[in-house]
Design a protein around this motif. Structure first.
Motif, PDB file in Angstrom:
ATOM      1  N   ALA A 182      11.419  26.000  -4.377  1.00  0.00           N
ATOM      2  CA  ALA A 182      10.460  25.595  -4.716  1.00  0.00           C
ATOM      3  C   ALA A 182      10.139  24.086  -3.960  1.00  0.00           C
ATOM      4  N   GLU A 183      10.704  23.505  -3.239  1.00  0.00           N
ATOM      5  CA  GLU A 183      10.067  22.377  -2.615  1.00  0.00           C
ATOM      6  C   GLU A 183       9.308  22.999  -1.298  1.00  0.00           C
ATOM      7  N   GLU A 236       0.892  -1.206   0.100  1.00  0.00           N
ATOM      8  CA  GLU A 236      -0.084   0.168  -0.158  1.00  0.00           C
ATOM      9  C   GLU A 236       0.895   1.173   0.018  1.00  0.00           C
ATOM     10  N   VAL A 237       0.637   2.150  -0.954  1.00  0.00           N
ATOM     11  CA  VAL A 237       1.353   3.239  -0.985  1.00  0.00           C
ATOM     12  C   VAL A 237       1.127   4.339   0.226  1.00  0.00           C
ATOM     13  N   VAL A 238       1.879   4.698   1.098  1.00  0.00           N
ATOM     14  CA  VAL A 238       1.776   5.693   2.216  1.00  0.00           C
ATOM     15  C   VAL A 238       1.937   6.960   1.734  1.00  0.00           C
ATOM     16  N   GLY A 239       3.161   7.153   0.880  1.00  0.00           N
ATOM     17  CA  GLY A 239       3.288   8.612   0.249  1.00  0.00           C
ATOM     18  C   GLY A 239       4.308   8.503  -0.869  1.00  0.00           C
ATOM     19  N   LEU A 240       3.971   9.763  -1.556  1.00  0.00           N
ATOM     20  CA  LEU A 240       4.682   9.696  -2.975  1.00  0.00           C
ATOM     21  C   LEU A 240       5.100  11.174  -2.967  1.00  0.00           C
ATOM     22  N   LEU A 241       6.443  11.252  -3.209  1.00  0.00           N
ATOM     23  CA  LEU A 241       6.906  12.913  -3.011  1.00  0.00           C
ATOM     24  C   LEU A 241       8.011  12.934  -4.268  1.00  0.00           C
ATOM     25  N   GLY A 242       7.937  14.030  -5.048  1.00  0.00           N
ATOM     26  CA  GLY A 242       8.637  14.530  -5.799  1.00  0.00           C
ATOM     27  C   GLY A 242       9.863  15.611  -5.285  1.00  0.00           C
ATOM     28  N   HIS A 243      11.086  15.484  -5.703  1.00  0.00           N
ATOM     29  CA  HIS A 243      12.077  16.437  -5.053  1.00  0.00           C
ATOM     30  C   HIS A 243      13.227  16.671  -6.199  1.00  0.00           C
ATOM     31  N   GLY A 244      13.828  17.869  -5.891  1.00  0.00           N
ATOM     32  CA  GLY A 244      14.817  18.206  -6.821  1.00  0.00           C
ATOM     33  C   GLY A 244      14.245  18.911  -8.079  1.00  0.00           C
ATOM     34  N   LEU A 258       2.442  19.773  -3.210  1.00  0.00           N
ATOM     35  CA  LEU A 258       3.067  18.314  -3.269  1.00  0.00           C
ATOM     36  C   LEU A 258       2.723  17.664  -4.529  1.00  0.00           C
ATOM     37  N   SER A 259       1.341  18.073  -5.135  1.00  0.00           N
ATOM     38  CA  SER A 259       1.056  17.478  -6.352  1.00  0.00           C
ATOM     39  C   SER A 259       1.942  18.005  -7.238  1.00  0.00           C
ATOM     40  N   TRP A 260       2.428  19.293  -7.242  1.00  0.00           N
ATOM     41  CA  TRP A 260       3.148  19.862  -8.366  1.00  0.00           C
ATOM     42  C   TRP A 260       4.480  19.142  -8.238  1.00  0.00           C
ATOM     43  N   LEU A 261       5.073  18.835  -6.903  1.00  0.00           N
ATOM     44  CA  LEU A 261       6.563  18.314  -6.529  1.00  0.00           C
ATOM     45  C   LEU A 261       6.378  17.151  -7.456  1.00  0.00           C
ATOM     46  N   GLU A 262       5.186  16.042  -7.146  1.00  0.00           N
ATOM     47  CA  GLU A 262       5.184  14.902  -7.881  1.00  0.00           C
ATOM     48  C   GLU A 262       5.177  14.992  -9.274  1.00  0.00           C
ATOM     49  N   LYS A 263       4.914  16.011  -9.823  1.00  0.00           N
ATOM     50  CA  LYS A 263       4.996  15.977 -11.260  1.00  0.00           C
ATOM     51  C   LYS A 263       6.418  16.618 -11.738  1.00  0.00           C
ATOM     52  N   LEU A 264       7.013  17.438 -11.153  1.00  0.00           N
ATOM     53  CA  LEU A 264       7.969  18.230 -11.488  1.00  0.00           C
ATOM     54  C   LEU A 264       9.471  17.689 -11.166  1.00  0.00           C
ATOM     55  N   GLY A 265       9.255  17.031 -10.045  1.00  0.00           N
ATOM     56  CA  GLY A 265      10.729  16.788  -9.178  1.00  0.00           C
ATOM     57  C   GLY A 265      11.618  15.951 -10.152  1.00  0.00           C
ATOM     58  N   ALA A 266      12.961  16.088 -10.040  1.00  0.00           N
ATOM     59  CA  ALA A 266      14.110  15.242 -10.696  1.00  0.00           C
ATOM     60  C   ALA A 266      13.857  13.686 -10.305  1.00  0.00           C
TER      61      ALA A 266
END
Length: 267
Positions: free
Chosen positions: A243-244, A211-219, A249-257
């Motif tokens: 930026a972080e 089960e996914v608990v969290g999903l994060l983009g960074h960088g 969080l929804s934007w970081l999920e899309k744009l993070g390295a």
């Protein structure tokens, strides 16, 4: 397992045997790439510190085990050991295993350090409270094989933290020339690497039964044209931090390295 998948892993092993020096110093580096790697480990450790062992008891009261897959020079594995976990660490590269052993010896710490393919972990089912795979699964032709193995060796209620490069990172959108150069030229390492989006990671988690608990983009960044940075590394790092802190969080999920996924094995 196919012969082509095995050959791919062999090429990864050969490449990383030549990159030991890089990984022994990468957490002290000052480039934007080094910063993303450093930030990746910090964010993964935040998840470990927040969620803790399955029992919820202090680690000083009860032994708990953690496994770091694709351990590199051992920095993540050592950080887990310093938090009180009984640590195992595996890598497909003999050079990285030697580097991890040296890291633990220098710190006066101990760990079970083994040469192993992440598709065939040398551990029994239901063994670890935590499995970490930082920058690991993207080196397989089928990353889901690794996620399934991580799930297998987790105890019920245990967590995995898995990372991968993001195909939709902002840097790619801002540098189509650099993307074209990367697509048209041969892989500099001699093998392709997977880029896994948030939706792909969720699919791998579902396939593995976790089960996914969290999903994060960074960088966020860097700004570059034809793979050439437009800003000094220090400036790009400051902009990424800003930026972080400010982007949803929804934007970081899309744009993070990079993407970081934390998932839990049902208990």
């Amino acid at each position: 397992m196919s012969a082509s998948a095995d050959l791919h892993v062999e090429k990864v092993r050969e490449n990383y045997d030549t990159r030991v020096d890089q990984w022994q110093t990468i957490y002290d580096g000052e480039s934007f790439h080094d910063h993303v790697i450093q930030r990746r480990m910090d964010r993964c450790l935040e998840a470990v510190d927040t969620l803790g062992p399955v029992s919820g008891k202090p680690l000083s009261e009860e032994s708990r085990r953690a496994l770091d897959v694709g351990c590199g020079a051992g920095q993540m594995a050592l950080a887990l050991a310093q938090r009180g976990y009984e640590v195992s660490a595996v890598d497909v590269s003999e050079g990285m295993i030697e580097a991890t052993t040296a890291t633990f010896e220098a710190a006066g710490a101990t760990a079970d350090i083994q040469l192993a393919d992440m598709r065939h972990l040398p551990y029994e089912d239901d063994t670890f409270d935590w499995v970490s795979g930082l920058g690991a699964i993207e080196y397989l032709t089928d990353p889901g094989e690794a996620v399934e193995e991580f799930a297998r060796v987790l105890v019920p209620g245990g967590h995995m933290v898995v990372t991968s490069p993001n195909p939709y990172r902002l840097a790619f959108a801002l540098d189509p020339i650099g993307v074209a150069i990367g697509l048209l030229g041969p892989p500099p390492t001699g093998y392709p690497r997977q880029y896994l989006s948030a939706s792909t990671l969720r699919g791998l988690a579902e396939r593995a039964g976790v089960e996914v608990v969290g999903l994060l983009g960074h960088g966020i960044g860097p700004l570059q044209v034809a793979k050439k940075p437009l800003l000094p590394a220090r400036t790009s790092i400051k902009l990424s931090h800003s930026a972080e802190r400010s982007l949803p969080l929804s934007w970081l999920e899309k744009l993070g390295a990079n993407m970081i996924m934390v998932a839990r094995k049902p208990g």
